[in-house]
Design a protein around this motif. Structure first.
Motif, PDB file in Angstrom:
ATOM      1  N   LYS A 138       0.836  -1.201   0.000  1.00 35.19           N
ATOM      2  CA  LYS A 138       0.000   0.000   0.000  1.00 35.19           C
ATOM      3  C   LYS A 138       0.873   1.255   0.000  1.00 35.19           C
ATOM      4  CE  LYS A 138      -3.873   2.083   2.535  1.00 35.19           C
ATOM      5  NZ  LYS A 138      -4.780   1.904   3.678  1.00 35.19           N
ATOM      6  N   ARG A 139       1.909   1.253   0.829  1.00 33.95           N
ATOM      7  CA  ARG A 139       2.827   2.398   0.885  1.00 33.95           C
ATOM      8  C   ARG A 139       3.466   2.638  -0.473  1.00 33.95           C
ATOM      9  NH1 ARG A 139       7.988   2.026   1.236  1.00 33.95           N
ATOM     10  NH2 ARG A 139       8.029   0.042   2.333  1.00 33.95           N
ATOM     11  N   LYS A 140       3.948   1.586  -1.106  1.00 39.88           N
ATOM     12  CA  LYS A 140       4.607   1.731  -2.406  1.00 39.88           C
ATOM     13  C   LYS A 140       3.653   2.235  -3.484  1.00 39.88           C
ATOM     14  CE  LYS A 140       8.392  -1.466  -1.637  1.00 39.88           C
ATOM     15  NZ  LYS A 140       9.066  -2.687  -2.025  1.00 39.88           N
ATOM     16  N   ILE A 141       2.419   1.728  -3.489  1.00 38.74           N
ATOM     17  CA  ILE A 141       1.410   2.179  -4.462  1.00 38.74           C
ATOM     18  C   ILE A 141       1.153   3.677  -4.278  1.00 38.74           C
ATOM     19  CG2 ILE A 141      -1.035   2.038  -5.110  1.00 38.74           C
ATOM     20  CD1 ILE A 141       0.367  -0.353  -6.162  1.00 38.74           C
ATOM     21  N   LEU A 142       0.932   4.089  -3.043  1.00 39.74           N
ATOM     22  CA  LEU A 142       0.658   5.505  -2.774  1.00 39.74           C
ATOM     23  C   LEU A 142       1.825   6.396  -3.194  1.00 39.74           C
ATOM     24  CD1 LEU A 142      -1.169   5.089   0.641  1.00 39.74           C
ATOM     25  CD2 LEU A 142      -2.163   6.076  -1.437  1.00 39.74           C
ATOM     26  N   GLU A 143       3.026   5.951  -2.930  1.00 39.21           N
ATOM     27  CA  GLU A 143       4.203   6.740  -3.329  1.00 39.21           C
ATOM     28  C   GLU A 143       4.316   6.806  -4.854  1.00 39.21           C
ATOM     29  OE1 GLU A 143       7.288   4.775  -1.049  1.00 39.21           O
ATOM     30  OE2 GLU A 143       7.022   6.161   0.633  1.00 39.21           O
ATOM     31  N   LEU A 144       4.042   5.695  -5.546  1.00 37.50           N
ATOM     32  CA  LEU A 144       4.070   5.700  -7.017  1.00 37.50           C
ATOM     33  C   LEU A 144       3.009   6.633  -7.602  1.00 37.50           C
ATOM     34  CD1 LEU A 144       4.687   1.920  -7.789  1.00 37.50           C
ATOM     35  CD2 LEU A 144       6.230   3.827  -8.309  1.00 37.50           C
ATOM     36  N   LEU A 145       1.889   6.789  -6.884  1.00 38.43           N
ATOM     37  CA  LEU A 145       0.834   7.688  -7.340  1.00 38.43           C
ATOM     38  C   LEU A 145       1.125   9.156  -6.990  1.00 38.43           C
ATOM     39  CD1 LEU A 145      -2.271   5.510  -6.383  1.00 38.43           C
ATOM     40  CD2 LEU A 145      -1.492   6.058  -8.705  1.00 38.43           C
ATOM     41  N   GLY A 146       2.262   9.395  -6.359  1.00 41.37           N
ATOM     42  CA  GLY A 146       2.672  10.769  -6.064  1.00 41.37           C
ATOM     43  C   GLY A 146       2.262  11.301  -4.707  1.00 41.37           C
ATOM     44  N   TYR A 147       1.819  10.432  -3.813  1.00 39.38           N
ATOM     45  CA  TYR A 147       1.444  10.867  -2.472  1.00 39.38           C
ATOM     46  C   TYR A 147       2.647  10.782  -1.547  1.00 39.38           C
ATOM     47  CZ  TYR A 147      -3.366  10.660  -4.014  1.00 39.38           C
ATOM     48  OH  TYR A 147      -4.531  10.887  -4.690  1.00 39.38           O
ATOM     49  N   GLU A 148       2.713  11.732  -0.613  1.00 40.69           N
ATOM     50  CA  GLU A 148       3.712  11.646   0.453  1.00 40.69           C
ATOM     51  C   GLU A 148       3.115  10.737   1.522  1.00 40.69           C
ATOM     52  OE1 GLU A 148       5.530  15.261   1.966  1.00 40.69           O
ATOM     53  OE2 GLU A 148       4.829  16.303   0.165  1.00 40.69           O
ATOM     54  N   TYR A 149       3.807   9.668   1.828  1.00 43.36           N
ATOM     55  CA  TYR A 149       3.304   8.653   2.759  1.00 43.36           C
ATOM     56  C   TYR A 149       3.993   8.822   4.109  1.00 43.36           C
ATOM     57  CZ  TYR A 149       2.319   4.048   4.767  1.00 43.36           C
ATOM     58  OH  TYR A 149       1.907   3.026   5.572  1.00 43.36           O
ATOM     59  N   TYR A 150       3.178   8.879   5.142  1.00 42.08           N
ATOM     60  CA  TYR A 150       3.676   8.945   6.514  1.00 42.08           C
ATOM     61  C   TYR A 150       2.922   7.893   7.321  1.00 42.08           C
ATOM     62  CZ  TYR A 150       5.159  13.508   4.856  1.00 42.08           C
ATOM     63  OH  TYR A 150       5.726  14.513   4.127  1.00 42.08           O
ATOM     64  N   SER A 151       3.604   7.340   8.293  1.00 40.17           N
ATOM     65  CA  SER A 151       2.900   6.398   9.161  1.00 40.17           C
ATOM     66  C   SER A 151       3.252   6.681  10.610  1.00 40.17           C
ATOM     67  CB  SER A 151       3.248   4.947   8.805  1.00 40.17           C
ATOM     68  OG  SER A 151       4.578   4.662   9.148  1.00 40.17           O
ATOM     69  N   VAL A 152       2.286   6.423  11.455  1.00 36.82           N
ATOM     70  CA  VAL A 152       2.497   6.475  12.892  1.00 36.82           C
ATOM     71  C   VAL A 152       2.318   5.048  13.364  1.00 36.82           C
ATOM     72  CG1 VAL A 152       1.686   7.402  15.086  1.00 36.82           C
ATOM     73  CG2 VAL A 152       1.565   8.820  13.033  1.00 36.82           C
TER      74      VAL A 152
END
Length: 181
Positions: A138-152
């Protein structure tokens, strides 16, 4: 290797615990203990059917506790985002394919990752966490779509005791890119 009677006593103590009466931090510890015991069972160290029955009973609690930890944890993070006056939408559908915990203005995504998002790795007395495959994907997909991914992550969050520390933790995460892995 512990004998069956000692294992039985350990399971009995865990079964006596009332997870609904535990704090969220205690629930996380309970969750990790059950996970560790399930690893012991998978290694076939235990063969006694009574112990396996007790483990099955604990496993039922395991799912409920995991869901409770994550929902309480997510609510707490939401309260902190509000306190920081961040503009966000929760449980937002992104690109008509992925739900994210929090969508924050300008293509930022904040995921609240409870215990079910990680593999626990035990090395002696040390405990470390590795994202499971679905969380990593999920993180990789979001990053490929151009989103900045953060997790807590739950293990970082519950290591912080005060509200002020938790507010600072989220502020730090959102103000600079910190790899979640």
């Amino acid at each position: 290797v512990l004998d069956s009677e000692l294992w039985s006593q350990i399971f009995d103590k865990l079964l006596q615990a009332k997870p609904e009466n535990l704090s969220i931090k205690e629930k996380a510890k309970y969750f990790r203990t059950i996970k560790l015991l399930s690893l012991v069972l998978k290694d076939d160290i235990l063969n006694a059917s009574l112990l396996k029955e007790k483990m099955a009973s604990l496993s039922k609690n395991f799912s409920a506790i995991s869901d409770t930890i994550e929902s309480e944890f997510q609510q707490e993070v939401e309260e902190h985002l509000k306190a920081l006056q961040r503009i966000f939408e929760k449980e937002k559908l992104i690109e008509e394919m992925l739900f994210v915990d929090f969508f924050i203005y300008k293509k930022k995504v904040l995921e609240v990752n409870g215990p079910s998002h990680y593999f626990v790795i035990f090395d002696g007395n040390e405990e470390s966490y590795l994202e499971n495959r679905s969380t990593e994907f999920k993180r990789k997909i979001l990053e490929l779509l151009g989103y900045e991914y953060y997790s807590v992550s739950f293990h970082e969050w519950f290591a912080l005791d005060e509200k002020k520390e938790r507010l600072q933790h989220i502020t730090n995460k959102l103000n600079k890119k910190i790899p979640p892995y």
